[in-house]
Design an enzyme around this catalytic site. Structure first.
Site, PDB file in Angstrom:
ATOM      1  N   ARG A 251      15.807 -67.345 -47.877  1.00 28.27           N
ATOM      2  CA  ARG A 251      15.980 -67.934 -46.549  1.00 28.27           C
ATOM      3  C   ARG A 251      14.792 -67.619 -45.659  1.00 28.27           C
ATOM      4  NH1 ARG A 251      21.894 -67.315 -43.912  1.00 28.27           N
ATOM      5  NH2 ARG A 251      20.571 -66.889 -42.112  1.00 28.27           N
TER       6      ARG A 251
ATOM      7  N   LYS B 277      30.027 -61.996 -42.603  1.00 31.57           N
ATOM      8  CA  LYS B 277      30.888 -63.110 -42.198  1.00 31.57           C
ATOM      9  C   LYS B 277      31.090 -64.104 -43.331  1.00 31.57           C
ATOM     10  CE  LYS B 277      28.214 -64.428 -38.735  1.00 31.57           C
ATOM     11  NZ  LYS B 277      27.099 -63.459 -38.702  1.00 31.57           N
TER      12      LYS B 277
ATOM     13  N   ARG C 245      18.922 -59.425 -48.895  1.00 33.91           N
ATOM     14  CA  ARG C 245      19.324 -60.829 -49.026  1.00 33.91           C
ATOM     15  C   ARG C 245      18.097 -61.740 -49.022  1.00 33.91           C
ATOM     16  NH1 ARG C 245      23.318 -63.559 -44.660  1.00 33.91           N
ATOM     17  NH2 ARG C 245      21.436 -63.973 -43.480  1.00 33.91           N
TER      18      ARG C 245
ATOM     19  N   ARG D  82      16.305 -61.833 -34.578  1.00 33.62           N
ATOM     20  CA  ARG D  82      17.696 -62.315 -34.596  1.00 33.62           C
ATOM     21  C   ARG D  82      18.647 -61.248 -34.084  1.00 33.62           C
ATOM     22  NH1 ARG D  82      18.060 -63.693 -40.525  1.00 33.62           N
ATOM     23  NH2 ARG D  82      20.235 -64.196 -40.172  1.00 33.62           N
TER      24      ARG D  82
ATOM     25  N   ARG E  17      28.173 -68.653 -30.661  1.00 35.24           N
ATOM     26  CA  ARG E  17      27.160 -67.609 -30.560  1.00 35.24           C
ATOM     27  C   ARG E  17      26.767 -67.332 -29.116  1.00 35.24           C
ATOM     28  NH1 ARG E  17      25.235 -68.315 -36.076  1.00 35.24           N
ATOM     29  NH2 ARG E  17      23.819 -66.649 -36.640  1.00 35.24           N
TER      30      ARG E  17
HETATM   31  N1  ADP Z   1      26.150 -71.572 -33.171  1.00 31.95           N
HETATM   32  C1  ADP Z   1      24.811 -71.560 -33.248  1.00 31.95           C
HETATM   33  N2  ADP Z   1      24.069 -71.712 -32.125  1.00 31.95           N
HETATM   34  C2  ADP Z   1      22.735 -71.704 -32.165  1.00 31.95           C
HETATM   35  N3  ADP Z   1      22.028 -71.519 -33.302  1.00 31.95           N
HETATM   36  C3  ADP Z   1      22.715 -71.362 -34.455  1.00 31.95           C
HETATM   37  C4  ADP Z   1      24.138 -71.380 -34.493  1.00 31.95           C
HETATM   38  N4  ADP Z   1      24.543 -71.201 -35.791  1.00 31.95           N
HETATM   39  C5  ADP Z   1      23.422 -71.059 -36.524  1.00 31.95           C
HETATM   40  N5  ADP Z   1      22.311 -71.155 -35.731  1.00 31.95           N
HETATM   41  C6  ADP Z   1      20.898 -71.017 -36.174  1.00 31.95           C
HETATM   42  O1  ADP Z   1      20.863 -70.829 -37.598  1.00 31.95           O
HETATM   43  C7  ADP Z   1      20.363 -69.508 -37.941  1.00 31.95           C
HETATM   44  C8  ADP Z   1      21.123 -68.961 -39.162  1.00 31.95           C
HETATM   45  O2  ADP Z   1      22.511 -68.936 -38.921  1.00 31.95           O
HETATM   46  P1  ADP Z   1      23.541 -68.215 -39.924  1.00 31.95           P
HETATM   47  O3  ADP Z   1      23.373 -68.705 -41.300  1.00 31.95           O
HETATM   48  O4  ADP Z   1      24.893 -68.328 -39.301  1.00 31.95           O
HETATM   49  O5  ADP Z   1      23.058 -66.693 -39.904  1.00 31.95           O
HETATM   50  P2  ADP Z   1      23.845 -65.380 -40.319  1.00 31.95           P
HETATM   51  O6  ADP Z   1      25.004 -65.751 -41.204  1.00 31.95           O
HETATM   52  O7  ADP Z   1      22.834 -64.544 -41.026  1.00 31.95           O
HETATM   53  O8  ADP Z   1      24.289 -64.769 -39.029  1.00 31.95           O
HETATM   54  C9  ADP Z   1      20.540 -68.703 -36.654  1.00 31.95           C
HETATM   55  O9  ADP Z   1      19.648 -67.615 -36.564  1.00 31.95           O
HETATM   56  C10 ADP Z   1      20.261 -69.779 -35.589  1.00 31.95           C
HETATM   57  O10 ADP Z   1      18.889 -70.034 -35.453  1.00 31.95           O
HETATM   58 MG    MG Z   2      26.189 -66.329 -42.647  1.00 29.51          MG
END
Ligand code: ADP
Ligand code: MG
Length: 190
Positions: A135, A14, A129, A146, A90
């Site tokens: 991270r 993404k 990553r 996750r 989400r």
């Molecule tokens: N919309 C959301 N609702 C709830 N938690 C979120 C949301 N966006 C991010 N998070 C939190 O931040 C973490 C990392 O998000 P993100 O960087 O978007 O992960 P990735 O890009 O790997 O899918 C998630 O696992 C969650 O804990």
């Molecule tokens: Mg991301």
């Protein structure tokens, strides 16, 4: 406003595809993960709360995410022809809140683009990553959690967006250029 939701599992690409889209279409970028990591870095109350959930591989509670949504949109969305929502919504309550917030502004989501990547490939990418990004949530144990959260809480949004007539499926396995090409075809037809 051409607002786009870029959707997919952790590690589905993404963020990478968002960067290409921003460059090509001049869109704003709302990455809720980046917003939260920034709050953590700045040591805010929201950051402190977020950290405890992120470390566990859990989602931040909907009420909290929804409470910052309008501010984040008004901040990142101004000066742009539209925004990419990356990592939001989400959950179904988040999708409903997004729709309401946009409605109130006379705006909408123009497309939801799902990057579909097989599970084994997601694990490989995220572990790689983790070695580079440092991270806190990119270690094997948290990644597994996750992915479970993704399947149970986030995947139902595919059906939700299909009902809205906004869902577009993209094969997320392949070269960046091919995937970006497929996404452009969707956006250019909106
Ligand atoms: N919309 C959301 N609702 C709830 N938690 C979120 C949301 N966006 C991010 N998070 C939190 O931040 C973490 C990392 O998000 P993100 O960087 O978007 O992960 P990735 O890009 O790997 O899918 C998630 O696992 C969650 O804990
Ligand atoms: Mg991301």
């Amino acid at each position: 406003m051409k607002n786009i939701v870029i959707f997919g599992a952790p590690g589905s690409g993404k963020g990478t595809q968002s960067d290409l889209l921003i460059e090509k279409y001049g869109l704003g970028h709302i990455s809720t993960g980046d917003v939260l990591r920034n709050e953590i870095k700045n040591g805010t109350e929201l950051g402190k709360t977020a950290q405890s959930y992120i470390e566990k591989g859990a989602l931040i509670p909907d009420e909290l995410m929804i409470s910052i949504l309008a501010n984040v949109y008004d901040l990142f969305g101004k000066d742009h022809a539209g925004v990419i929502f990356d990592g939001f919504p989400r959950t179904i309550p988040q999708a409903e809140a997004l729709k309401k917030m946009l409605d109130e502004r006379g705006h909408k989501v123009a497309a939801m683009i799902e990057l579909d990547v097989p599970e084994e490939e997601l694990m490989t990418r995220l572990i790689k990553r983790g070695k580079e990004s440092g991270r806190a949530d990119d270690n094997e144990e948290t990644i597994k959690k996750r992915l479970v959260v993704y399947h149970s809480q986030t995947m139902p949004l595919v059906e939700w967006y299909k009902k809205e007539g906004l869902h577009h499926h993209i094969d997320g396995l392949g070269t960046l250029d091919r995937i970006f090409g497929d996404i452009q075809k969707v956006i250019d037809n909106l």
